[in-house]
Design a protein around this motif. Structure first.
Motif, mmCIF file in Angstrom:
data_model
loop_
_atom_site.group_PDB
_atom_site.id
_atom_site.type_symbol
_atom_site.label_atom_id
_atom_site.label_comp_id
_atom_site.label_asym_id
_atom_site.label_seq_id
_atom_site.Cartn_x
_atom_site.Cartn_y
_atom_site.Cartn_z
ATOM 1 N N ALA A 11 0.700 -1.278 -0.126
ATOM 2 C CA ALA A 11 0.166 -0.129 -0.002
ATOM 3 C C ALA A 11 0.970 1.337 0.076
ATOM 4 O O ALA A 11 1.829 1.394 0.387
ATOM 5 C CB ALA A 11 -0.834 0.034 1.272
ATOM 6 N N GLY A 12 0.543 2.258 -0.777
ATOM 7 C CA GLY A 12 1.081 3.393 -0.864
ATOM 8 C C GLY A 12 0.681 4.241 0.450
ATOM 9 O O GLY A 12 0.221 4.057 1.344
ATOM 10 N N LEU A 30 -7.433 -0.836 18.317
ATOM 11 C CA LEU A 30 -6.158 -0.851 17.924
ATOM 12 C C LEU A 30 -5.862 -1.628 16.549
ATOM 13 O O LEU A 30 -5.229 -1.209 15.516
ATOM 14 C CB LEU A 30 -5.046 -1.586 18.849
ATOM 15 N N GLU A 31 -6.818 -2.559 16.421
ATOM 16 C CA GLU A 31 -6.664 -3.425 15.146
ATOM 17 C C GLU A 31 -7.393 -2.666 13.862
ATOM 18 O O GLU A 31 -7.198 -3.373 12.787
ATOM 19 C CB GLU A 31 -7.375 -4.949 15.250
ATOM 20 N N TYR A 32 -8.111 -1.636 14.034
ATOM 21 C CA TYR A 32 -8.893 -1.131 12.651
ATOM 22 C C TYR A 32 -7.794 -0.705 11.770
ATOM 23 O O TYR A 32 -6.699 -0.103 11.964
ATOM 24 C CB TYR A 32 -9.523 0.192 13.247
ATOM 25 N N GLU A 33 -8.034 -1.128 10.580
ATOM 26 C CA GLU A 33 -7.112 -0.787 9.355
ATOM 27 C C GLU A 33 -7.674 0.497 8.664
ATOM 28 O O GLU A 33 -8.615 0.705 8.445
ATOM 29 C CB GLU A 33 -7.281 -1.872 8.416
ATOM 30 N N LEU A 34 -6.713 1.267 9.146
ATOM 31 C CA LEU A 34 -6.893 2.817 8.314
ATOM 32 C C LEU A 34 -7.308 2.672 6.863
ATOM 33 O O LEU A 34 -6.596 2.116 6.260
ATOM 34 C CB LEU A 34 -5.913 3.935 8.683
ATOM 35 N N GLN A 35 -8.287 3.679 6.747
ATOM 36 C CA GLN A 35 -8.396 3.989 5.311
ATOM 37 C C GLN A 35 -8.062 5.078 4.906
ATOM 38 O O GLN A 35 -8.229 6.095 5.643
ATOM 39 C CB GLN A 35 -9.987 3.602 4.893
ATOM 40 N N ASN A 36 -7.991 5.478 3.469
ATOM 41 C CA ASN A 36 -7.638 6.809 3.117
ATOM 42 C C ASN A 36 -8.676 7.788 3.215
ATOM 43 O O ASN A 36 -9.954 7.534 3.038
ATOM 44 C CB ASN A 36 -7.517 6.682 1.579
ATOM 45 N N ASN A 37 -8.334 9.062 3.831
ATOM 46 C CA ASN A 37 -9.190 10.038 4.259
ATOM 47 C C ASN A 37 -10.077 9.847 5.528
ATOM 48 O O ASN A 37 -11.036 10.494 5.645
ATOM 49 C CB ASN A 37 -10.029 10.505 3.159
ATOM 50 N N ASP A 38 -9.773 8.592 6.235
ATOM 51 C CA ASP A 38 -10.361 8.538 7.614
ATOM 52 C C ASP A 38 -10.025 9.922 8.468
ATOM 53 O O ASP A 38 -9.061 10.361 8.201
ATOM 54 C CB ASP A 38 -9.747 7.456 8.206
ATOM 55 N N ASP A 73 10.060 -4.091 9.743
ATOM 56 C CA ASP A 73 9.697 -5.407 10.157
ATOM 57 C C ASP A 73 8.329 -5.693 10.844
ATOM 58 O O ASP A 73 8.085 -6.669 11.126
ATOM 59 C CB ASP A 73 10.601 -5.335 11.824
ATOM 60 N N SER A 74 7.487 -4.791 10.224
ATOM 61 C CA SER A 74 5.949 -4.735 10.532
ATOM 62 C C SER A 74 5.658 -6.021 9.659
ATOM 63 O O SER A 74 5.878 -6.534 8.731
ATOM 64 C CB SER A 74 5.180 -3.697 10.163
ATOM 65 N N SER A 75 4.794 -6.998 10.285
ATOM 66 C CA SER A 75 4.182 -7.965 9.631
ATOM 67 C C SER A 75 2.745 -7.758 9.056
ATOM 68 O O SER A 75 2.377 -8.464 8.229
ATOM 69 C CB SER A 75 3.786 -9.160 10.681
ATOM 70 N N ASN A 76 2.465 -6.481 9.221
ATOM 71 C CA ASN A 76 1.425 -6.154 8.612
ATOM 72 C C ASN A 76 1.714 -5.029 7.268
ATOM 73 O O ASN A 76 2.764 -4.716 7.274
ATOM 74 C CB ASN A 76 0.348 -4.728 9.335
ATOM 75 N N ASP A 77 0.700 -5.233 6.054
ATOM 76 C CA ASP A 77 0.856 -4.430 4.866
ATOM 77 C C ASP A 77 -0.085 -3.068 5.084
ATOM 78 O O ASP A 77 0.348 -2.078 4.306
ATOM 79 C CB ASP A 77 0.498 -5.210 3.790
ATOM 80 N N LYS A 78 -0.695 -2.959 5.934
ATOM 81 C CA LYS A 78 -1.844 -1.897 6.153
ATOM 82 C C LYS A 78 -1.875 -1.179 7.555
ATOM 83 O O LYS A 78 -1.457 -1.770 8.411
ATOM 84 C CB LYS A 78 -3.387 -2.318 5.949
ATOM 85 N N TRP A 79 -1.772 -0.070 7.465
ATOM 86 C CA TRP A 79 -1.791 0.674 8.955
ATOM 87 C C TRP A 79 -3.107 0.605 9.599
ATOM 88 O O TRP A 79 -4.023 0.535 9.025
ATOM 89 C CB TRP A 79 -1.669 2.136 8.540
ATOM 90 N N THR A 80 -2.828 0.380 10.915
ATOM 91 C CA THR A 80 -3.883 0.155 11.914
ATOM 92 C C THR A 80 -3.612 1.332 12.953
ATOM 93 O O THR A 80 -2.344 2.145 12.903
ATOM 94 C CB THR A 80 -3.705 -1.070 12.660
ATOM 95 N N LEU A 83 0.666 9.348 5.677
ATOM 96 C CA LEU A 83 1.597 8.286 6.261
ATOM 97 C C LEU A 83 2.366 7.990 5.158
ATOM 98 O O LEU A 83 1.703 7.501 3.861
ATOM 99 C CB LEU A 83 0.623 7.552 7.225
ATOM 100 N N PRO A 84 3.557 7.438 5.267
ATOM 101 C CA PRO A 84 4.258 6.598 4.064
ATOM 102 C C PRO A 84 3.725 5.393 4.186
ATOM 103 O O PRO A 84 3.038 4.659 4.821
ATOM 104 C CB PRO A 84 5.646 6.725 4.817
ATOM 105 N N ALA A 85 4.118 4.495 2.936
ATOM 106 C CA ALA A 85 3.862 3.214 2.966
ATOM 107 C C ALA A 85 4.257 2.566 4.327
ATOM 108 O O ALA A 85 5.337 2.800 4.854
ATOM 109 C CB ALA A 85 4.633 2.565 1.913
ATOM 110 N N LEU A 86 3.648 1.740 5.029
ATOM 111 C CA LEU A 86 3.793 1.014 6.253
ATOM 112 C C LEU A 86 5.379 0.296 6.412
ATOM 113 O O LEU A 86 6.091 0.579 7.268
ATOM 114 C CB LEU A 86 2.966 0.088 6.610
ATOM 115 N N LYS A 87 5.772 -0.459 5.282
ATOM 116 C CA LYS A 87 6.914 -1.060 5.311
ATOM 117 C C LYS A 87 8.098 0.119 5.179
ATOM 118 O O LYS A 87 9.228 -0.369 5.681
ATOM 119 C CB LYS A 87 6.980 -1.928 4.314
#
Length: 109
Positions: free
Chosen positions: A2-3, A90-98, A38-45, A29-33
């Protein structure tokens, strides 16, 4: 991967005092990686957002905003005007423009 992710952050009820007295911020926010390689997620929470806020926006008295990896009791968190408990906290995956609001319910006396 994700960008960048655009968010609207609001701080109120006194919480803004910990953030240079700025109540509203537009952030990208930049791409999470890129931020947490070292994050195991691809999406920001919300969990990762709190780390980013601590590293980039919080100016003083971290203990008045954070406790462990979450906000401290007494800080109300709203995601798009709804209690974050409805979204998984804490586990909510952020969406663009939240819009994420942090409102302190703690007041001195």
């Amino acid at each position: 991967m994700a960008g960048p992710l655009n968010l609207h952050l609001h701080f109120g009820g006194g919480a803004e005092l910990l953030f240079d007295k700025i109540k509203k911020r537009e952030i990208e926010l930049p791409a999470l990686k890129k931020y947490l390689p070292d994050s195991s997620n691809d999406k920001w929470t919300i969990r990762e957002l709190l780390l980013w806020i601590k590293d980039n926006l919080l100016r003083e008295r971290e203990e008045l905003f954070l406790q462990g990896d979450s906000v401290r009791p007494g800080i109300l968190v709203l995601i798009n005007d709804a209690d974050w408990e409805l979204y998984g906290e804490l586990e909510y995956e952020l969406q663009n423009n939240d819009t994420i609001m942090f409102i302190s319910t703690l007041h001195g006396g």
